[in-house]
Design a protein around this motif. Sequence first.
Motif, mmCIF file in Angstrom:
data_model
loop_
_atom_site.group_PDB
_atom_site.id
_atom_site.type_symbol
_atom_site.label_atom_id
_atom_site.label_comp_id
_atom_site.label_asym_id
_atom_site.label_seq_id
_atom_site.Cartn_x
_atom_site.Cartn_y
_atom_site.Cartn_z
ATOM 1 N N GLY A 295 0.789 -1.218 0.000
ATOM 2 C CA GLY A 295 0.000 0.000 0.000
ATOM 3 C C GLY A 295 0.823 1.270 0.000
ATOM 4 O O GLY A 295 0.362 2.314 0.467
ATOM 5 N N ARG A 296 2.046 1.191 -0.554
ATOM 6 C CA ARG A 296 2.921 2.366 -0.565
ATOM 7 C C ARG A 296 3.063 2.944 -1.975
ATOM 8 O O ARG A 296 4.111 3.483 -2.332
ATOM 9 C CB ARG A 296 4.303 2.001 -0.018
ATOM 10 N N SER A 297 2.010 2.865 -2.759
ATOM 11 C CA SER A 297 2.079 3.355 -4.139
ATOM 12 C C SER A 297 2.411 4.843 -4.250
ATOM 13 O O SER A 297 3.092 5.248 -5.202
ATOM 14 C CB SER A 297 0.777 3.051 -4.882
ATOM 15 N N PRO A 298 1.966 5.721 -3.324
ATOM 16 C CA PRO A 298 2.316 7.143 -3.472
ATOM 17 C C PRO A 298 3.825 7.409 -3.472
ATOM 18 O O PRO A 298 4.295 8.337 -4.133
ATOM 19 C CB PRO A 298 1.639 7.802 -2.267
ATOM 20 N N GLU A 299 4.604 6.588 -2.764
ATOM 21 C CA GLU A 299 6.048 6.839 -2.701
ATOM 22 C C GLU A 299 6.732 6.537 -4.017
ATOM 23 O O GLU A 299 7.843 7.001 -4.278
ATOM 24 C CB GLU A 299 6.681 6.002 -1.594
ATOM 25 N N ILE A 300 6.075 5.762 -4.889
ATOM 26 C CA ILE A 300 6.658 5.410 -6.183
ATOM 27 C C ILE A 300 6.844 6.649 -7.053
ATOM 28 O O ILE A 300 7.712 6.685 -7.926
ATOM 29 C CB ILE A 300 5.786 4.354 -6.898
ATOM 30 N N ALA A 301 6.069 7.677 -6.818
ATOM 31 C CA ALA A 301 6.211 8.919 -7.595
ATOM 32 C C ALA A 301 7.610 9.507 -7.445
ATOM 33 O O ALA A 301 8.112 10.184 -8.348
ATOM 34 C CB ALA A 301 5.158 9.935 -7.152
ATOM 35 N N ARG A 302 8.261 9.241 -6.329
ATOM 36 C CA ARG A 302 9.606 9.777 -6.089
ATOM 37 C C ARG A 302 10.689 8.981 -6.806
ATOM 38 O O ARG A 302 11.849 9.376 -6.789
ATOM 39 C CB ARG A 302 9.888 9.813 -4.586
ATOM 40 N N TRP A 303 10.329 7.864 -7.425
ATOM 41 C CA TRP A 303 11.319 7.048 -8.109
ATOM 42 C C TRP A 303 11.759 7.651 -9.436
ATOM 43 O O TRP A 303 12.827 7.335 -9.933
ATOM 44 C CB TRP A 303 10.749 5.661 -8.387
ATOM 45 N N ASP A 304 10.912 8.484 -10.033
ATOM 46 C CA ASP A 304 11.196 9.021 -11.366
ATOM 47 C C ASP A 304 12.530 9.763 -11.382
ATOM 48 O O ASP A 304 12.707 10.773 -10.698
ATOM 49 C CB ASP A 304 10.070 9.960 -11.800
ATOM 50 N N PRO B 94 18.854 4.863 -8.854
ATOM 51 C CA PRO B 94 18.368 3.486 -8.641
ATOM 52 C C PRO B 94 19.175 2.729 -7.603
ATOM 53 O O PRO B 94 18.645 1.851 -6.923
ATOM 54 C CB PRO B 94 18.496 2.851 -10.030
ATOM 55 N N MET B 95 20.456 3.072 -7.466
ATOM 56 C CA MET B 95 21.280 2.388 -6.478
ATOM 57 C C MET B 95 20.819 2.711 -5.058
ATOM 58 O O MET B 95 20.797 1.851 -4.186
ATOM 59 C CB MET B 95 22.747 2.774 -6.663
ATOM 60 N N LYS B 96 20.419 3.958 -4.835
ATOM 61 C CA LYS B 96 19.887 4.337 -3.525
ATOM 62 C C LYS B 96 18.528 3.688 -3.283
ATOM 63 O O LYS B 96 18.237 3.230 -2.172
ATOM 64 C CB LYS B 96 19.764 5.861 -3.419
ATOM 65 N N LEU B 97 17.692 3.652 -4.317
ATOM 66 C CA LEU B 97 16.387 3.031 -4.186
ATOM 67 C C LEU B 97 16.517 1.569 -3.771
ATOM 68 O O LEU B 97 15.854 1.099 -2.846
ATOM 69 C CB LEU B 97 15.615 3.117 -5.507
ATOM 70 N N LEU B 98 17.401 0.859 -4.467
ATOM 71 C CA LEU B 98 17.542 -0.563 -4.201
ATOM 72 C C LEU B 98 18.270 -0.822 -2.895
ATOM 73 O O LEU B 98 18.001 -1.812 -2.213
ATOM 74 C CB LEU B 98 18.264 -1.234 -5.373
ATOM 75 N N PHE C 280 23.997 13.531 -10.175
ATOM 76 C CA PHE C 280 22.813 14.167 -9.604
ATOM 77 C C PHE C 280 22.366 15.380 -10.414
ATOM 78 O O PHE C 280 21.169 15.685 -10.476
ATOM 79 C CB PHE C 280 23.092 14.581 -8.155
ATOM 80 N N SER C 281 23.303 16.083 -11.047
ATOM 81 C CA SER C 281 22.942 17.278 -11.822
ATOM 82 C C SER C 281 22.073 16.925 -13.021
ATOM 83 O O SER C 281 21.185 17.690 -13.411
ATOM 84 C CB SER C 281 24.205 18.010 -12.287
ATOM 85 N N GLU C 282 22.300 15.750 -13.624
ATOM 86 C CA GLU C 282 21.503 15.307 -14.764
ATOM 87 C C GLU C 282 20.463 14.267 -14.374
ATOM 88 O O GLU C 282 19.614 13.905 -15.188
ATOM 89 C CB GLU C 282 22.415 14.732 -15.854
ATOM 90 N N LYS C 283 20.566 13.786 -13.131
ATOM 91 C CA LYS C 283 19.665 12.745 -12.627
ATOM 92 C C LYS C 283 19.687 11.512 -13.521
ATOM 93 O O LYS C 283 18.645 10.996 -13.957
ATOM 94 C CB LYS C 283 18.246 13.292 -12.469
ATOM 95 N N VAL C 284 20.912 11.042 -13.778
ATOM 96 C CA VAL C 284 21.097 9.849 -14.612
ATOM 97 C C VAL C 284 22.156 8.950 -13.994
ATOM 98 O O VAL C 284 23.091 9.418 -13.331
ATOM 99 C CB VAL C 284 21.511 10.213 -16.059
ATOM 100 N N LEU C 285 21.994 7.655 -14.202
ATOM 101 C CA LEU C 285 23.010 6.672 -13.869
ATOM 102 C C LEU C 285 23.861 6.485 -15.113
ATOM 103 O O LEU C 285 23.328 6.190 -16.187
ATOM 104 C CB LEU C 285 22.368 5.349 -13.450
ATOM 105 N N VAL C 286 25.162 6.673 -14.991
ATOM 106 C CA VAL C 286 26.046 6.692 -16.151
ATOM 107 C C VAL C 286 26.974 5.483 -16.138
ATOM 108 O O VAL C 286 27.557 5.148 -15.099
ATOM 109 C CB VAL C 286 26.895 7.980 -16.180
#
Length: 202
Positions: free
Chosen positions: A69-78, A82-86, A139-145
Amino acid sequence: MALANRWADRNLSRLELAFAVLTIAILIGAFMDRGLRIFASAEERAMQASVLNINTALTVMFFQSMSAGRSPEIARWDHANPMKLLASSGMIVAVDTLQEQPELARLAPLSVGLGFRYLGEFDYMDPQAVDGGHWYYDFSEKVLVYRVRNSEFFRSQLSGPARIRFAVELRFDDLNGDGQYNPESETVSGAALLPQDEYHWM
């Protein structure tokens, strides 16, 4: 055969010797090129495996969040790291921790391989300063490189050092067409790490 016999007798003319040396050089060059292509192909497969592992882990984490039931937090994944998320879900074990407690590898089998070459998160990172074969989050581009090692066999739209940029993107029904996930009115169906630029391996 005659040339080989004359080689053994050391009776080659200068032209024949030049031809023999040129033939050997061509063969060596062909073998070297083939060897480098094999390395590039292995690098491509390893990178694809890392992306697959991350996406598999994101899928597991997504269903865990939805079922809890934590679907609202998924909005922050965009476009989040991904390394921090996992890591927050326990699906990635830090290298230092893994070295001290190798038994933890069983708890995070999907992402351990990538963790060994992940440098961390940076406000800005000059890709020229990163060795090939390593990952980092800009973090400046918000991409995993991913910094490509065998750049001779790689082509991309990006200028500068050979690299591939990835970002976590949500899959959802964009009802209002604004490109932003609204958890109150839209349904999210997943999240995936996707390339942000066109590229190909040669």
